[in-house]
Design a protein around this motif. Structure first.
Motif, short mmCIF file in Angstrom:
data_model
loop_
_atom_site.label_atom_id
_atom_site.label_comp_id
_atom_site.label_asym_id
_atom_site.label_seq_id
_atom_site.Cartn_x
_atom_site.Cartn_y
_atom_site.Cartn_z
N GLN A 32 0.83 -1.21 0.00
CA GLN A 32 0.00 0.00 0.00
C GLN A 32 0.86 1.25 0.00
N ASN A 58 2.34 1.92 -3.31
CA ASN A 58 1.34 2.51 -4.20
C ASN A 58 1.20 4.00 -3.95
N ILE A 59 1.17 4.35 -2.67
CA ILE A 59 0.97 5.76 -2.31
C ILE A 59 2.17 6.60 -2.78
N GLU A 83 2.14 6.95 -6.52
CA GLU A 83 1.07 7.87 -6.90
C GLU A 83 1.51 9.31 -6.73
N GLN A 113 -6.79 16.67 -5.43
CA GLN A 113 -7.43 15.43 -5.02
C GLN A 113 -8.30 15.72 -3.82
N ALA A 150 -10.98 13.89 -0.54
CA ALA A 150 -11.33 12.69 0.23
C ALA A 150 -12.81 12.40 0.16
N GLY A 151 -13.65 13.44 0.03
CA GLY A 151 -15.07 13.14 0.11
C GLY A 151 -16.00 14.15 -0.55
N PRO A 193 -19.60 13.27 -5.68
CA PRO A 193 -19.30 12.80 -7.03
C PRO A 193 -20.15 13.55 -8.06
N GLY A 194 -19.56 13.96 -9.14
CA GLY A 194 -20.30 14.66 -10.20
C GLY A 194 -20.37 16.15 -9.96
N LEU A 195 -20.16 16.58 -8.70
CA LEU A 195 -20.18 18.03 -8.42
C LEU A 195 -18.79 18.47 -7.97
N THR A 217 -24.88 9.49 -8.91
CA THR A 217 -24.76 10.60 -9.86
C THR A 217 -24.03 10.15 -11.12
N GLN A 218 -23.18 9.14 -10.99
CA GLN A 218 -22.49 8.61 -12.17
C GLN A 218 -22.59 7.09 -12.16
N LYS A 248 -6.68 -1.54 -1.88
CA LYS A 248 -5.62 -0.53 -1.74
C LYS A 248 -4.27 -1.10 -2.12
N ALA A 249 -4.06 -2.39 -1.84
CA ALA A 249 -2.76 -2.98 -2.11
C ALA A 249 -2.60 -3.40 -3.57
N TYR A 297 -4.90 -0.04 -6.77
CA TYR A 297 -4.93 1.25 -6.08
C TYR A 297 -5.85 2.26 -6.78
N VAL A 339 -14.76 6.30 -0.28
CA VAL A 339 -15.90 6.62 0.59
C VAL A 339 -16.95 5.53 0.54
#
Lengths: 245, 218
Positions: free
Chosen positions: A43, A46-47, A50, A160, A162-163, A166-168, B49-50, B104-105, B108, B116
């Motif tokens: 993980q 990956n982070i 990224e 980026q 976290a929450g 979506p779409g807005l 929404t999508q 996540k592993a 990703y 969420v």
């Protein structure tokens, strides 16, 4: 029938319930801990990848199959500065948790800087990438802003969240919205004017260096982005001034 | 003699007997968790929404419902009834977190989009509903089918909602701009993107479906 009833009665006893709960907790907790430990390295890798990808993506087009790590190692000079623009010796950006720094007052924050060196002449800086962090409508937002070698004009941004919805509000992650920041500038003369996302969508701000078109239905996320940029441009101001042309 | 005959009959029940097939087909229409039982509404409004997140959410829910159903069904004879909800919740959370960690592993990119929504599965009423109503009193295999069936039933409604909302809200299907492709000017209806629009749409879907299959409450 007799045994079944006995079974049932045992299952209702407090001792059985407490033991059952305890064992269940231990088993579940153990499994989760095992999974978390076992997958941690993958993980984290990956982070890290990224993040390197994001830093490079703000200044160049990355193609499928590009060796991100190699490009990053050869082109990027990463270091940490303080509010006054002085380099913190012996520190790498990996040691800085931006989310934790965000909670400190602006003057005490440690700020990671990534200078992208010229491919042929490594003494020249092509671009500089800054990290920004803030709060959107529902949760944290963060990203990278890359500037051209004049340390003023925006080369590209990468946001980026976290929450966001979506779409807005989540559209701040899309290329379409991020490309609106290209070519805008941070300084207006000698003052940090930042870049503001406006309310409403579909308007033309190509004449204005400090305004970008908004996102319909996501004005509050836009405001979060504006605050984030303003906040962090102020933090990086002294460093930018030192290098500004 | 009768007992032996019964045993033989029980053994001969195939993995996909008529009864078992019904476990999958019923939740699609007659016992749809969303439109008939009105469960899982919160996520049906939140993630539609999508189409892409809606699809992945349906997939995630199907996997979690099916696997939690199996585990709970295997444990059903040992669970003390007074703390059964807690036990169910622990098993569901375990699966959800495991799925999240593995995503996540290994994938990703997908996990970033889902962050969420994966957490939301824990609180989805359908998962708990199926555990309580089915897995607690049935064998693992039928429970597994029941979980798959309900997941698909939920997914169908989600995809329908998401299709309409994405098409009329942002003029796209799975992110592909349909109206732009046929060069029709389309502004996008903001109501479709808001939870209120989803609520109205879902109401219409429930109405249509109930009048087709003749379901009446009470």
């Amino acid at each position: 029938m007799q045994t079944k009833n006995a079974d049932y009665n045992v299952r209702q006893s407090n001792l059985y319930i407490v033991l059952y709960g305890a064992i269940l907790t231990i088993v579940c907790g153990g499994l989760l801990a095992l999974a978390s430990e076992g997958l941690k390295e993958k993980q984290q890798a990956n982070i890290d990848l990224e993040q390197k990808k994001n830093i490079l993506a703000t200044v160049m087009e990355l193609k499928e199959g590009d060796n991100v790590v190699e490009i990053y190692n050869s082109r990027v000079k990463a270091f940490v500065i303080d509010y006054n623009g002085n380099v913190k010796e012996g520190m790498t950006p990996e040691q800085v948790t931006v989310a934790a720094e965000y909670k400190k007052p602006a003057g005490e924050r440690l700020l990671p800087v990534y200078e992208i060196k010229n491919e042929r002449d490594p003494t020249k800086t092509d671009n500089v990438v800054l990290r920004v962090y803030g709060y959107g409508l529902w949760n944290n937002i963060w990203g990278f802003v890359s500037l051209k070698s004049d340390f003023n004009t925006v080369q590209g941004v990468k946001f980026q969240h976290a929450g966001e919805t979506p779409g807005l509000g989540a559209r701040i992650e899309s290329e379409e919205v991020q490309s609106r920041y290209k070519g805008k500038s941070i300084f207006d003369g000698d003052v940090v004017a930042s870049i503001a996302m406006m309310k409403g969508e579909g308007l033309d701000y190509s004449e204005d260096d400090h305004k970008v078109d908004g996102m319909s239905g996501a004005t509050l996320t836009g405001k979060g982005v504006n605050n984030m940029l303003k906040d962090y441009f102020a933090c990086y101001e002294k460093y930018l001034r030192k290098n500004k042309k | 003699m009768a007992e032996v005959a019964e045993q033989v009959e029980k053994k001969s029940e195939g993995l996909f007997s008529k009864k078992n097939r019904k476990l999958i087909s019923h939740p699609l229409d007659l016992e749809n968790p969303v439109t008939v039982q009105v469960l899982g509404i919160c996520s049906a409004l939140a993630v539609t929404t999508q189409m892409k997140p809606a699809f992945v959410m349906s997939l995630g829910l199907t996997i979690v419902t099916a696997s939690s159903n199996v585990v709970i069904s295997m444990m059903r004879n040992t669970i003390p009834s007074r703390i059964r909800i807690i036990v169910q919740l622990a098993v569901v959370s375990l699966w959800v977190i495991l799925v999240d960690q593995i995503l996540k592993a290994y994938v990703y990119d997908v996990s970033k989009q889902l962050s969420v929504f994966v957490g939301l599965i824990i609180t989805n009423c359908i998962v708990m509903g199926r555990l309580e109503a089915y897995a607690m009193s049935n064998k693992p295999w039928p429970s597994f089918l029941d979980g798959i069936g309900n997941g698909i039933g939920y997914g169908l409604i989600l995809m329908t909602l998401a299709f309409v909302r994405e098409l009329f809200g942002s003029g796209a299907v799975f992110g592909f701009k349909v109206f732009e492709a046929v060069s029709l000017p389309y502004q996008g209806n903001g109501l479709m993107l808001l939870p209120a629009g989803a609520c109205i749409l879902l109401g219409i879907i429930i109405w249509v479906q109930r009048s087709i299959n003749g379901y009446r409450e009470g």
